[in-house]
Scaffold this active site. Sequence first.
Site, PDB file in Angstrom:
ATOM      1  N   ARG A  42       0.915  -1.259   0.137  1.00  0.00           N
ATOM      2  CA  ARG A  42      -0.045  -0.113  -0.073  1.00  0.00           C
ATOM      3  C   ARG A  42       0.914   1.247  -0.050  1.00  0.00           C
ATOM      4  NH1 ARG A  42      -2.234  -3.726   3.063  1.00  0.00           N
ATOM      5  NH2 ARG A  42      -4.549  -4.283   2.688  1.00  0.00           N
ATOM      6  N   HIS A  44      -0.774  -2.665  -4.823  1.00  0.00           N
ATOM      7  CA  HIS A  44       0.077  -3.524  -5.543  1.00  0.00           C
ATOM      8  C   HIS A  44      -0.064  -2.945  -6.926  1.00  0.00           C
ATOM      9  CE1 HIS A  44       0.512  -6.390  -2.436  1.00  0.00           C
ATOM     10  NE2 HIS A  44      -0.918  -6.917  -2.619  1.00  0.00           N
ATOM     11  N   HIS A  62       3.030 -12.840  -5.140  1.00  0.00           N
ATOM     12  CA  HIS A  62       1.806 -13.016  -4.240  1.00  0.00           C
ATOM     13  C   HIS A  62       1.252 -14.062  -4.351  1.00  0.00           C
ATOM     14  CE1 HIS A  62      -1.439 -11.558  -1.726  1.00  0.00           C
ATOM     15  NE2 HIS A  62      -1.163 -10.508  -1.741  1.00  0.00           N
ATOM     16  N   ASP A  92      -1.728  -9.490   8.736  1.00  0.00           N
ATOM     17  CA  ASP A  92      -1.349  -8.669   7.315  1.00  0.00           C
ATOM     18  C   ASP A  92      -0.608  -7.595   7.562  1.00  0.00           C
ATOM     19  OD1 ASP A  92      -1.540  -8.012   4.831  1.00  0.00           O
ATOM     20  OD2 ASP A  92      -3.662  -7.184   4.880  1.00  0.00           O
ATOM     21  N   GLU A 104       5.398 -12.435   1.481  1.00  0.00           N
ATOM     22  CA  GLU A 104       5.656 -11.508   0.080  1.00  0.00           C
ATOM     23  C   GLU A 104       6.817 -10.521   0.579  1.00  0.00           C
ATOM     24  OE1 GLU A 104       2.124  -9.447  -0.976  1.00  0.00           O
ATOM     25  OE2 GLU A 104       1.379 -10.594   0.697  1.00  0.00           O
TER      26      GLU A 104
END
Length: 378
Positions: A102, A127, A201, A275, A341
Site C-alpha cells: 500500500r 499492488h 503474491h 497482514d 511476500e
Amino acid sequence: MNILPAAGAAALALASGSAHAAEAKRAPFGTLADGRAVEAVTLTNTHGVTARIINYGAILQSVQTPDRAGKSAEIALGYDSMDGYLKAPNYFGATVGRYANRIAGGKFSLDGKQYTLALNNQTNALHGGKVGFDKVLWRIVDVKNGPAPSVTLSYTSADGEEGYPGKLDVTATYTLDDSNALTVEYKAKTDKPTIVNMTNHSFFNLNGEGSGKSILTHVLTLPAEQFTPVSAALIPTGERRAVANTPFDFRTPRVIGDRVRDGRDQQIVFGQGYDHNYILGAADAKGLRAAARVEEPSTGRVLEIATNQPGVQFYTGNFLDGTAIGRSGLAYRQSDGLALEPQVFPDTPNQPAFGSARLDPGQTYRSVIVYRFSTSAR
C-alpha cells in the site's frame, strides 16, 4: 535459522524418487478477451517438484510437491484456466508491481513533484493499481532446459502507467533447481527517477490446495525481532515495534492459528488476522536474508523462504470470502492460504525512515525470492 537445509531437500528427494526429468515445457493456456494468446511454461526437476508460470501477470500458476510419503499435491491457490484469473484474480501467484503493498492516499513525492496513483484499496493504492503488473500480458523471452530449467518474461511499463513516472523495463525469471529451490528474480531499469517494489503474491497451503483444510495448523518460524504496526487503513504508522510478548512473535516455531484471532491485540483486529510487514535481519554472504519457514505437520511438507529484501509481508488470507472457486472446485475462504511476500516496507515513499524505493536511470533494481521445498521427518 538454516533456510536452505540440504537434509530437508534430501528427504524430499528420497520420498519422491528420481524418475523425473528436469525440463521446461511450453504450452498454450488460453486467450484474453482481445484474442491474445496466453502461454504456460512448466518447470520440473528430478525430484517431482513442478512449477508452472503463465505469461499473464507473470503468475506462478501451479506448484506441486510431494509429501513425506511421496504423494504429490498442488500447494498453490489458483485456477486451471484463464477464466478464473480474469474474473476473480485475488493476486493468486501474481507478480505485483510497480509498487507492491500500500501507498497511503495514492500519493508520493519525488524530487519535489507529487505523483497521484490510481486508488484501488479504499483511499490507498495497492499492488500497482487497477491494472498493475499482475493484469498485463508479459512476453516470454527465454525458456531454458537443463539441470535448472527456467523461464524469463519481460514487460515494459509506460511512463505514467497507473500514475508512476518513468518507462520501466522489467524482467521476471523463475528457475527450479535440483535442490528443490524455486528462485524468482525480478529486475527493472528506468529512463527517469521512479519507485519500484516488486514481489510475488503466491498463496500456499501445504495440506494441498484441494484438501479443504486451512493453514491455521501450519507451524511458522519468522526470524524477525520487529514488525511495522498499521493504522485501521492498514498503512504503517512509522513505528518499529518489538514482536516480543505479542501475537506477532514467531521467532520460535508457533502454530499460526494459536493467536490469529486474538482480539485483545489491536493490530490483529485491524488486519482481521495477520497482514503485516516484518523487519528481517542481516543478509548472509550471498545477500540473502532468512524470511520464513512453514511446516505442515501431518503431510511433512516444508516451505522455506529467503530473500534479498528488507521485509516480508505475512498475510493469512483474511479477505478471502468464498467467492473465488479454485482449481479443485472448492470455495477459497479466510485462512485457506497464506502469503509471505518479500519486499521493501509498505508506504516507504512517504516514510523516509523506512529507507528508499527509488530507482534512477543507470541503476538496476533486483529482487530475489527463494522458495525451498522439502519434507520433515515424522
